[in-house]
Each structure stands twice: as C-alpha cells, then as structure tokens.
Scaffold this motif. Structure first.
Motif, short mmCIF file in Angstrom:
data_model
loop_
_atom_site.label_atom_id
_atom_site.label_comp_id
_atom_site.label_asym_id
_atom_site.label_seq_id
_atom_site.Cartn_x
_atom_site.Cartn_y
_atom_site.Cartn_z
N GLN A 12 0.85 -1.06 0.02
CA GLN A 12 0.03 -0.17 0.01
C GLN A 12 0.72 1.27 -0.01
O GLN A 12 0.34 2.36 0.28
CB GLN A 12 -1.02 0.02 1.25
CG GLN A 12 -2.09 -0.98 1.11
CD GLN A 12 -2.99 -1.19 0.09
OE1 GLN A 12 -3.56 -0.02 -0.30
NE2 GLN A 12 -2.95 -2.27 -0.74
N SER A 19 3.10 8.82 -0.27
CA SER A 19 2.38 10.09 -0.54
C SER A 19 2.68 11.35 0.24
O SER A 19 2.36 12.68 -0.19
CB SER A 19 0.79 10.11 -0.43
OG SER A 19 0.35 9.75 0.83
N TYR A 66 -0.51 9.59 -11.21
CA TYR A 66 -0.53 8.56 -10.17
C TYR A 66 -1.26 7.42 -10.77
O TYR A 66 -0.89 6.29 -10.22
CB TYR A 66 -0.92 9.17 -8.89
CG TYR A 66 -0.42 10.29 -8.24
CD1 TYR A 66 1.12 10.15 -8.02
CD2 TYR A 66 -0.70 11.42 -7.92
CE1 TYR A 66 1.96 11.29 -7.57
CE2 TYR A 66 -0.11 12.38 -7.38
CZ TYR A 66 1.22 12.16 -7.06
OH TYR A 66 2.21 13.18 -6.57
N ILE A 118 2.47 -0.46 -11.89
CA ILE A 118 3.09 -1.38 -10.74
C ILE A 118 2.15 -2.40 -10.31
O ILE A 118 2.43 -3.35 -9.99
CB ILE A 118 3.60 -0.46 -9.67
CG1 ILE A 118 2.69 0.21 -8.74
CG2 ILE A 118 4.70 0.43 -10.04
CD1 ILE A 118 3.07 0.86 -7.48
N ILE A 148 9.84 2.81 -9.89
CA ILE A 148 9.08 1.93 -8.79
C ILE A 148 8.93 0.26 -9.41
O ILE A 148 8.63 0.32 -10.52
CB ILE A 148 7.64 2.20 -8.49
CG1 ILE A 148 7.97 4.10 -8.11
CG2 ILE A 148 7.07 1.44 -7.29
CD1 ILE A 148 6.51 4.73 -7.70
N TYR A 169 7.17 -2.94 -2.54
CA TYR A 169 7.52 -2.16 -3.60
C TYR A 169 9.01 -1.64 -3.41
O TYR A 169 9.25 -1.12 -2.17
CB TYR A 169 6.59 -0.82 -4.08
CG TYR A 169 5.32 -1.28 -4.82
CD1 TYR A 169 5.30 -1.97 -5.98
CD2 TYR A 169 4.08 -1.36 -3.98
CE1 TYR A 169 4.02 -2.38 -6.61
CE2 TYR A 169 3.03 -1.62 -4.47
CZ TYR A 169 3.08 -2.16 -5.89
OH TYR A 169 1.77 -2.64 -6.33
N GLY A 205 11.33 1.61 -4.14
CA GLY A 205 11.25 2.88 -5.08
C GLY A 205 12.82 3.60 -4.83
O GLY A 205 13.21 3.46 -4.07
N HIS A 208 14.63 7.07 -6.23
CA HIS A 208 14.49 8.42 -6.92
C HIS A 208 15.88 9.31 -6.66
O HIS A 208 16.26 9.18 -5.77
CB HIS A 208 13.12 8.92 -6.66
CG HIS A 208 12.95 9.84 -5.38
ND1 HIS A 208 12.53 9.51 -4.27
CD2 HIS A 208 13.28 11.10 -5.01
CE1 HIS A 208 12.55 10.23 -3.30
NE2 HIS A 208 13.04 11.40 -4.03
#
Ligand code: FAD
Length: 532
Positions: free
Chosen positions: A40, A67, A79, A86, A112, A125, A127, A129
């Motif tokens: 989530q 978020s 989004y 994903i 992601i 997940y 991620g 960046h």
C-alpha cells in the motif's frame, strides 16, 4: 571438446552472511534515494541518501505513506498510470513533483518496481529516486536560450545563416528565407560561398582552421573572419542586380556525441550575414552612370575623330600605294628610256603624301581607359543597357538580359570593354531597325567556366551572310550600303582589338540562324595587354 559450463559452488552460511551484509551496506550507501514499502506504499525502509534527498530522517518517514512526498502538483492521471503499471507487476519510471521536508519543491525522477513473493503476488515495492531539479532547470535554460537566440537571429535585420563544414545550412533566419524566394528559390549560400571562397583565396582555409586545439569549451568563437565583402547578384530580365555586404565568422563547436566524449571532436561552423546594400549601391551606380555618360560622349567624339582620321589616312594611302607602284615601274625601266624628271616628281609626291600621313597619324587622339582594373562583366553590360535604355525603348527593342547570377571578376580595361558592349548593342539595334523586322529582340547571356567568361549577344535582325562573317572585322568594311552617317566600318575592328588586348576571342556564331549572335570569350586569369 571441453565442457565450458560454469558451476558455482553453493555459498556456505558464513559466505551468505557476508554477502547479505555487503548487500545491505551497498543499499544503505547507494547514491540514490531508496525506499521499500508494503503493497500500500507504506514506507518500511529508507537508505541514507533518501534522508539527504527528502530531508526526512528514517524515524520521520517509516510507517508513513509515500504520498507524504507528494506536492499535489503532479496531475492525478500520472499517479493513476503509476499505480496501474506497478499493480500490473511492471516497473514504472517517470518524473513527479515532490516536496522536501523544508517545503521546497523538487523534481524527482522516480523508478518503482514490485517485489513478488513465492506465489507471484506483490508483497512490497522498491522505489528509487533522484533529485533532477538542477538538470531540468539547466535543460530549460538551454531550451530558453535556444528559443531566445533563434528569436534574436530571426529578428536580425539582415539575412543570417549558419553553415556546417559540408556547406549545409544548419540554421537560418526569416530574412534569409525571404532571400531564397527573392533569388528564385535558389539556396543563397550556394551562390555566395563560391564567390567568397574565390575572393578570400588562401585566407579562407586559414581563417576556418583558426581556434582548433581548445578542447574544453563547448563553443569557441574564432578570431578573424571577414567583414563587408561585397557580392553582386544578377537576377536578369528586368530585375535590377542586388548587392550584399557579406560578413562571416567561424566558430568551433563540440558535437556532444558519446563516441567523441574522450576525443573531443569539434566541428567548425560559419556564421554568415548578408546585408542588403542594394539601395546604397543603386545610388552609387546612378552617379557612376551619369559620370560615364559624360565620359562616353567625350570618348565617342574622340572615336569619331579617330575614325575620320584613320579613314583619311586609308584614302590617302591607297593612291600613294598606286604611285609607289608607278614609280617602281618607272625606275625598273631601261635607264635610257627613264624619265628622271618624272621619277623625281613621283618621289616628291610620295614624300609629301608620307608627310601628310605622318601628320594625320600624329593627330589621332589616344584611346582612353588603358589601365587594367578588376572588372565585372555583368556590371559593365548592365550599365551599358541602362545607358542605352532610351535608345532601346525608342527602337521598340525588347531586351532579354540573362546574366549568370554570379560572375567571376577579371582584370581588364573597363572603359574599353564598355565601349565594345555599347558598340555591339548599337549594331544589333541598328540591324533590327533597318531590316524593318517587327520582332525586335536583343538577348544578352553571360556564363562562365573555370577559365573563361562567356558573353553572347543575339539579335533578331537579318544576320550576317556566311561569306561576310570574318570580313566584318576588317577595317573600313561595312554591310551598310546606304552610306549611313557615322559608319566608317571601324567599330568591329576596334571591338576585336580590345578583346584581343584581353587575350580573348570574338566571333560571329555560324550556327545561329535567327539573326546575328556575337560570341565573346574573356579569360578570367589572363593579364590585360595594352597594345593600343
Ligand atoms: P491519492 O489520492 O492518495 O492517490 C492518487 C491516485 O493514485 C488515486 O486516484 C489512485 O488511482 C492511485 N493510488 C494511490 N494509492 C493507491 C493504492 N494503494 N493502490 C492503487 N492505487 C492507488 N508519490 C509521490 O508523489 N512521490 C514519490 O516519491 C512517490 N514514491 C513512491 C514510491 C513507492 C515505492 C510507491 C509504491 C509509491 C510512491 N508514490 C510516490 C506514490 C504515492 O504512494 C501516492 O500514490 C501519490 O503520492 C499520490 O498520493 P496522493 O495522496 O496525492 O493521492
């Protein structure tokens, strides 16, 4: 054959523990912000760089949703696309607007990827960046600068063009595009470059190669270049020639190709500006033509005196030659029968005649304009047509002037060459006038090759009979039987003389059947030789 299959021995528990430590350390210290979330997007782990990029320490973000980084400026659709990708167990990559803990916005290039469990379901997940704000700002600055430069170049009040080493146009402005249509859809650089190369000679490659050797800078302006080289473009027909002051500067530019990253290959470009100075040149030309008119009137007077005297000499020399023959005959006779008083009288007459001829020769005014200068034949012909405009209009002659747009200059006696063209055009007009022909067309064409400038002057008159084509160049020969005023038959002789002085050739084209076509060739690289 040997078995090349590699077999990796299974790692021992100790080795596995070392590898795990190494892997954890690598992720922790990776120079990119890494986070691991549940399905989530609730953050479970962040590395050191995450704290640097976002401003949040691990304890401030673990347990919160990703978020928390959203600045709410990223459109919802982005989004949605992110989650669709994903959730379909694919990697999503893109740019999001993130908010730093300090409140500062930054651009994040995000990647992601889903982590699947043993059943193939997304359990987590990962991620990664980077803050790409600086790169983006730089890109925008470069883009803006490009647009700014293009706008400035476009607004420049002169045609401007950037040309690469293969003479290809890389960039041009609005004025240059206008020039393309002005010059009959011809690529202007293809007209200007050969003339400028010819004019600059060995200077061209020297200036072009200046500045190589500096490898660091992206763009290196080269010293030198050329300023205000005047180029004349002849468009033919009733269109007046145009004049341009051409300036050029070379600069060297790194091409930014990966292959040349270490070699630093550079390319040289020429920035060429073409300033239309036609207005100014027309004023100068009008002044020159007025001065020329006065000069030509004077020269014409001298010419008619010259021709009258040459005619008189010719007419005196003919009977003198007969008298010389008579005297020789008398002398050759038997001495007893020879009448010495008669021979004496003949000799006296011959001496008096020779003295008169010598006196007349001394009175011949010298022909003017013997000094050689750089001459543009298109310009001379154009000026001559302008000079004769009234006459051409009065005779109802349609002039079809077809100059080659750019003609190389040659060394010559400007005034004498102009007299030749004037005489040939006047001959053509006269021939058409007297033949009573209704279609009166005068076509003048110029072109050039590596060695010669060619001129063809065609009229739609009666032409010249085959047996007279060579004779017309002889002194005192005229096809005019009406004894027209001012016709001594010396014009073409004089024209041939002037062309010979320029090591050139003049002839009547035997293949031309629609009138008369005079063909002239003038060598480009020969010196003018004044025998006159
Ligand atoms: P929301 O109203 O929460 O969501 C906007 C839309 O996203 C929704 O309409 C919905 O279509 C979709 N969505 C959100 N959550 C889910 C969900 N759990 N399942 C399915 N669809 C969902 N966002 C950033 O702005 N910056 C980041 O750096 C960033 N990094 C992320 C890293 C990882 C590993 C993951 C998994 C997500 C990351 N996100 C990031 C996305 C983030 O989780 C939010 O979806 C996003 O920030 C929008 O949040 P919101 O509160 O503005 O809008």
């Amino acid at each position: 054959m040997t078995d090349r299959t590699m077999t990796v021995p299974p790692a021992s528990p100790e080795q596995q523990a070392v590898l795990r430590d190494l892997f954890e350390e690598t992720v922790a210290q990776a120079p990119v912000a890494i986070s691991i979330t549940d399905s989530q997007a609730n953050i479970l782990y962040v590395n050191q760089n995450f704290a640097e990029v976002t401003g949040y320490a691990p304890e401030e973000c673990i347990g919160r949703n990703e978020s928390m980084l959203s600045d709410q400026r990223t459109p919802k659709a982005v989004y949605q696309a992110l989650w669709q990708t994903i959730q379909a167990r694919q990697t999503w990559q893109g740019t999001l607007v993130n908010r730093h803990k300090s409140g500062r916005r930054y651009l994040a290039h995000v990647s992601i990827s889903p982590i699947l469990d043993a059943q193939g379901h997304t359990s987590h997940y990962i991620g990664m960046h980077r803050d790409v704000t600086d790169v983006y700002t730089l890109e925008q600055q470069v883009k803006n600068q490009k647009v700014l430069i293009e706008s400035v170049v476009d607004l420049m009040p002169m045609a401007t063009v950037l040309i690469d080493e293969q003479d290809k146009v890389v960039l041009d402005n609005q004025m240059y595009k206008t020039l393309i249509s002005d010059l009959g859809q011809q690529e202007p650089s293809q007209l200007f470059l050969p003339v400028l190369r010819e004019a600059l000679g060995e200077e061209w490659p020297r200036l072009q190669s200046k500045g190589h050797g500096f490898q660091e800078a992206l763009v290196i302006p080269l010293r030198g270049g050329f300023r205000n080289r005047e180029v004349r473009i002849d468009r033919g027909g009733y269109l007046a020639p145009r004049w341009y002051a051409c300036s050029g500067s070379w600069f060297s530019h790194s091409d930014g190709q990966v292959d040349n990253f270490f070699q630093g290959a550079r390319h040289t470009y020429l920035l060429l500006t073409l300033n239309d100075i036609t207005q100014q040149k027309r004023q100068e030309e009008a002044q020159r033509i007025n001065a020329m008119r006065a000069l030509l009137a004077e020269e014409e007077k001298c010419q008619s005196v010259r021709e009258a005297l040459l005619g008189a000499i010719h007419h005196i020399e003919a009977p003198l030659n007969l008298l010389t023959a008579a005297k020789n005959l008398a002398v050759r006779r038997d001495p007893e029968q020879q009448n010495s008083a008669f021979v004496e009288l003949l000799q006296q007459i011959l001496d008096a005649g020779a003295a008169s001829v010598a006196h007349l020769k001394a009175c011949i005014p010298p022909s003017c304009g013997a000094s050689a200068t750089s001459v543009n034949i298109n310009q001379l012909i154009h000026e001559t047509i302008v000079l004769l405009t009234e006459r051409l209009l009065a005779s109802g002659v349609v002039v079809d002037w077809r100059p080659t747009p750019v003609l190389p200059s040659l060394m010559g006696a400007e005034q004498r060459l102009r007299s030749v063209f004037k005489h040939l055009i006047e001959n053509a007009v006269e021939a058409m006038n007297h033949s009573g022909i209704r279609r009166r067309e005068l076509r003048i064409v110029t072109w050039s090759d590596n060695e010669l400038v060619h001129i063809a002057i065609e009229d739609s008159g009666p032409g010249i009979a085959d047996n007279l084509r060579v004779k017309v160049f002889e002194p005192f020969f005229s096809t005019r039987t009406d004894g027209g005023h001012g016709h001594t038959g010396m014009g073409l002789t004089m024209a041939q003389d002037v062309i010979n002085q320029h090591q050139g050739l003049i002839r009547i084209d035997p293949t031309y059947r629609d009138g008369c076509r005079v063909l002239i060739q003038l060598p480009i690289h020969q010196e003018f030789n004044d025998r006159g």
